[in-house]
Motif scaffolding. Structure first.
Motif, PDB file in Angstrom:
ATOM      1  N   GLY A  33       0.799  -1.211   0.000  1.00 46.21           N
ATOM      2  CA  GLY A  33       0.000   0.000   0.000  1.00 46.21           C
ATOM      3  C   GLY A  33       0.830   1.258   0.000  1.00 46.21           C
ATOM      4  N   THR A  34       0.210   2.337   0.448  1.00 46.40           N
ATOM      5  CA  THR A  34       0.861   3.642   0.373  1.00 46.40           C
ATOM      6  C   THR A  34       0.558   4.479   1.604  1.00 46.40           C
ATOM      7  OG1 THR A  34       1.166   5.603  -1.028  1.00 46.40           O
ATOM      8  CG2 THR A  34      -1.062   4.743  -0.867  1.00 46.40           C
ATOM      9  N   VAL A  35       1.482   5.369   1.933  1.00 48.34           N
ATOM     10  CA  VAL A  35       1.349   6.356   3.002  1.00 48.34           C
ATOM     11  C   VAL A  35       1.423   7.732   2.359  1.00 48.34           C
ATOM     12  CG1 VAL A  35       2.416   7.323   5.080  1.00 48.34           C
ATOM     13  CG2 VAL A  35       2.432   4.841   4.698  1.00 48.34           C
ATOM     14  N   ARG A  36       0.546   8.666   2.787  1.00 53.24           N
ATOM     15  CA  ARG A  36       0.583  10.034   2.274  1.00 53.24           C
ATOM     16  C   ARG A  36       0.545  11.017   3.447  1.00 53.24           C
ATOM     17  NH1 ARG A  36      -0.013   9.577  -3.636  1.00 53.24           N
ATOM     18  NH2 ARG A  36       0.180   7.327  -3.804  1.00 53.24           N
ATOM     19  N   ALA A  37       1.337  12.065   3.361  1.00 50.82           N
ATOM     20  CA  ALA A  37       1.332  13.121   4.379  1.00 50.82           C
ATOM     21  C   ALA A  37       2.019  14.355   3.808  1.00 50.82           C
ATOM     22  CB  ALA A  37       2.042  12.662   5.652  1.00 50.82           C
ATOM     23  N   PHE A  38       1.748  15.510   4.428  1.00 48.50           N
ATOM     24  CA  PHE A  38       2.335  16.767   3.976  1.00 48.50           C
ATOM     25  C   PHE A  38       3.562  17.157   4.791  1.00 48.50           C
ATOM     26  CE2 PHE A  38      -2.024  17.044   2.470  1.00 48.50           C
ATOM     27  CZ  PHE A  38      -1.831  17.437   1.160  1.00 48.50           C
ATOM     28  N   SER A  39       3.959  16.311   5.728  1.00 47.21           N
ATOM     29  CA  SER A  39       5.093  16.604   6.609  1.00 47.21           C
ATOM     30  C   SER A  39       6.042  15.424   6.625  1.00 47.21           C
ATOM     31  CB  SER A  39       4.577  16.884   8.030  1.00 47.21           C
ATOM     32  OG  SER A  39       5.590  16.696   8.985  1.00 47.21           O
ATOM     33  N   ASP A  40       7.339  15.687   6.425  1.00 51.04           N
ATOM     34  CA  ASP A  40       8.326  14.612   6.500  1.00 51.04           C
ATOM     35  C   ASP A  40       8.396  14.036   7.904  1.00 51.04           C
ATOM     36  OD1 ASP A  40       8.992  14.764   3.818  1.00 51.04           O
ATOM     37  OD2 ASP A  40      10.610  16.203   4.142  1.00 51.04           O
ATOM     38  N   GLU A  41       8.124  14.867   8.916  1.00 48.88           N
ATOM     39  CA  GLU A  41       8.120  14.371  10.293  1.00 48.88           C
ATOM     40  C   GLU A  41       6.975  13.382  10.507  1.00 48.88           C
ATOM     41  OE1 GLU A  41      10.489  17.851   9.941  1.00 48.88           O
ATOM     42  OE2 GLU A  41       8.360  17.618   9.460  1.00 48.88           O
ATOM     43  N   VAL A  42       5.808  13.681   9.955  1.00 50.81           N
ATOM     44  CA  VAL A  42       4.672  12.768  10.067  1.00 50.81           C
ATOM     45  C   VAL A  42       4.962  11.473   9.321  1.00 50.81           C
ATOM     46  CG1 VAL A  42       2.259  12.403   9.397  1.00 50.81           C
ATOM     47  CG2 VAL A  42       2.952  14.559  10.449  1.00 50.81           C
ATOM     48  N   ARG A  43       5.560  11.584   8.159  1.00 51.84           N
ATOM     49  CA  ARG A  43       5.909  10.374   7.404  1.00 51.84           C
ATOM     50  C   ARG A  43       6.886   9.512   8.188  1.00 51.84           C
ATOM     51  NH1 ARG A  43       8.120  12.425   1.942  1.00 51.84           N
ATOM     52  NH2 ARG A  43       8.112  10.235   1.356  1.00 51.84           N
ATOM     53  N   ALA A  44       7.865  10.133   8.845  1.00 53.14           N
ATOM     54  CA  ALA A  44       8.831   9.381   9.656  1.00 53.14           C
ATOM     55  C   ALA A  44       8.135   8.700  10.832  1.00 53.14           C
ATOM     56  CB  ALA A  44       9.926  10.313  10.156  1.00 53.14           C
ATOM     57  N   LEU A  45       7.195   9.391  11.466  1.00 52.20           N
ATOM     58  CA  LEU A  45       6.432   8.812  12.566  1.00 52.20           C
ATOM     59  C   LEU A  45       5.652   7.590  12.093  1.00 52.20           C
ATOM     60  CD1 LEU A  45       5.020   8.791  15.377  1.00 52.20           C
ATOM     61  CD2 LEU A  45       3.367  10.429  14.409  1.00 52.20           C
TER      62      LEU A  45
END
Length: 390
Positions: A256-268
């Motif tokens: 699947g896939t992950v989407r977010a507007f923040s690199d910090e959120v993606r890392a979390l």
């Protein structure tokens, strides 16, 4: 507010090019025919052509009048999607399992229209780099071109890109300064359990049950770990397991896939995904591997270049139809990687039809071809005006 008359005059030729590309779609890094057509057209119009960047990428170089050293990049993507087309168009895909379901055939054609117009008029002072990029659909075409030295060989002071938008109306152009499209990760999670007869589940370590449990657990990451004011999505889009009615499979796979507007959120999210997988592996006494890949950067439109797009759009379409308060899109776009290296802006051109991109019934409205070509051309004439550096 008009398209450029000279571009409008050859709109039928642009339509013919676009429909030919549509009938012969090629997926990422396989755009041999497409890039050949692009190179031939640019050469025919007297534009310097460079091939092979990022595999099948093409860059055209055109110098205008005067001695201005400023350089601007205009980018279009060329690849199709690995999916079937479900339309009755006369120019529908002739290749099974291949479909220009995102309109990249239109983007390529728009940039070709811009290239032809600028080559014929040279009403600018500086250098334009026409960047025809392969493999936008999740395969890293922008990163491949950058790795091959795109901006070392063809330096740019700013870059611009566009996308067709069936969620807007014909004659509308949208630009959103700041974070405009989400960054994305793709993931493959493999559960290695122990298979058994379907009537004897106690002898198994059931990869299917574990996959269902893991899938539910992953959905808690956004709802219970990510700040509710920061948009994020975790979507499981593929489940693979089993081959018979009476066999409990020993392996299952979630993708699947992950989407977010923040690199910090993606890392979390990545950290929580790996932790949940490790916990599930311990609880069920199996092995679970999580391959999570950074695929798209967050697309951030710079304020200055966004204002350029807004001002230019007001000369191409009705000023009342220039949208500057559009919502950020959870979809992703690898032009973001180019804009991490060079300041720029990415905008949307609306068209008739409501079927969304990536749908088998999607249809691009050819009437937007001269709109997109005019937008690109006027950006160049606005940013590289003749006489400003005499």
């Amino acid at each position: 507010m008009p398209n450029i008359d000279r571009i409008e005059a050859f709109a039928d030729e642009l339509t013919a090019i676009r429909r030919d590309l549509h009938a012969h779609p090629e997926i990422g890094f396989e755009e041999v025919r497409t890039s050949g057509i692009v190179a031939d057209k640019l050469t025919q119009w007297g534009i310097e052509v460079h091939r092979g960047l990022g595999g099948t990428g093409v860059v055209g170089v055109l110098k205008g009048k005067g001695s201005n050293g400023k350089r601007i990049g205009l980018r279009a993507d060329m690849d199709a999607l690995p999916m079937e087309e479900n339309t009755n168009l006369r120019w529908r895909s002739t290749i099974p399992g291949r479909f220009h379901g995102c309109g990249h055939d239109g983007h390529t054609t728009m940039l070709l229209g811009t290239a032809r117009y600028l080559a014929e008029t040279r009403n600018f002072d500086g250098t334009v780099h026409f960047i025809f990029q392969p493999a936008e659909e999740g395969l890293g075409g922008a990163r491949a071109m950058i790795k091959d030295g795109l901006f070392e060989k063809f330096p740019c002071d700013e870059v611009y890109g566009l996308h067709n938008a069936p969620d807007l109306n014909h004659g509308e152009v949208a630009i959103l300064p700041g974070p405009a499209m989400a960054g994305a990760d793709f993931f493959d999670i493999t559960i290695s359990g122990y298979g058994a007869h379907g009537a004897m589940p106690e002898r198994s370590k059931d990869a299917v049950v574990i996959a269902m449990t893991l899938g539910q657990a992953l959905q808690t990451i956004v709802s219970r770990n990510v700040d509710p004011l920061k948009a994020a999505v975790v979507s499981i889009t593929q489940i693979h397991a089993g081959s018979a009615y009476n066999v409990i499979p020993g392996e299952a796979k979630l993708c699947g896939t992950v989407r977010a507007f923040s690199d910090e959120v993606r890392a979390l999210i990545r950290e929580r995904m790996r932790a949940i997988c490790a916990g599930m592996a311990t609880a069920f006494q199996v092995e679970i591997t999580a391959d999570i890949r950074d695929t798209f950067s967050v697309l951030v439109n710079q304020e200055e270049q966004s204002r350029v797009v807004e001002a230019v759009a007001r000369t191409v379409v009705d000023p009342a139809k220039v949208i500057t308060r559009s919502q950020p899109k959870m979809g992703s776009e690898d032009f973001a990687d180019m804009m991490q290296a060079i300041p720029g802006a990415y905008f949307w051109v609306g068209h008739d039809g409501s079927v969304p991109v990536h749908n088998p019934g999607y249809v691009l409205d050819d009437k937007i071809l001269p709109v997109g070509a005019s937008m690109f051309a006027r950006i160049i004439e606005t940013r590289l005006p003749v006489g400003a550096h005499a």
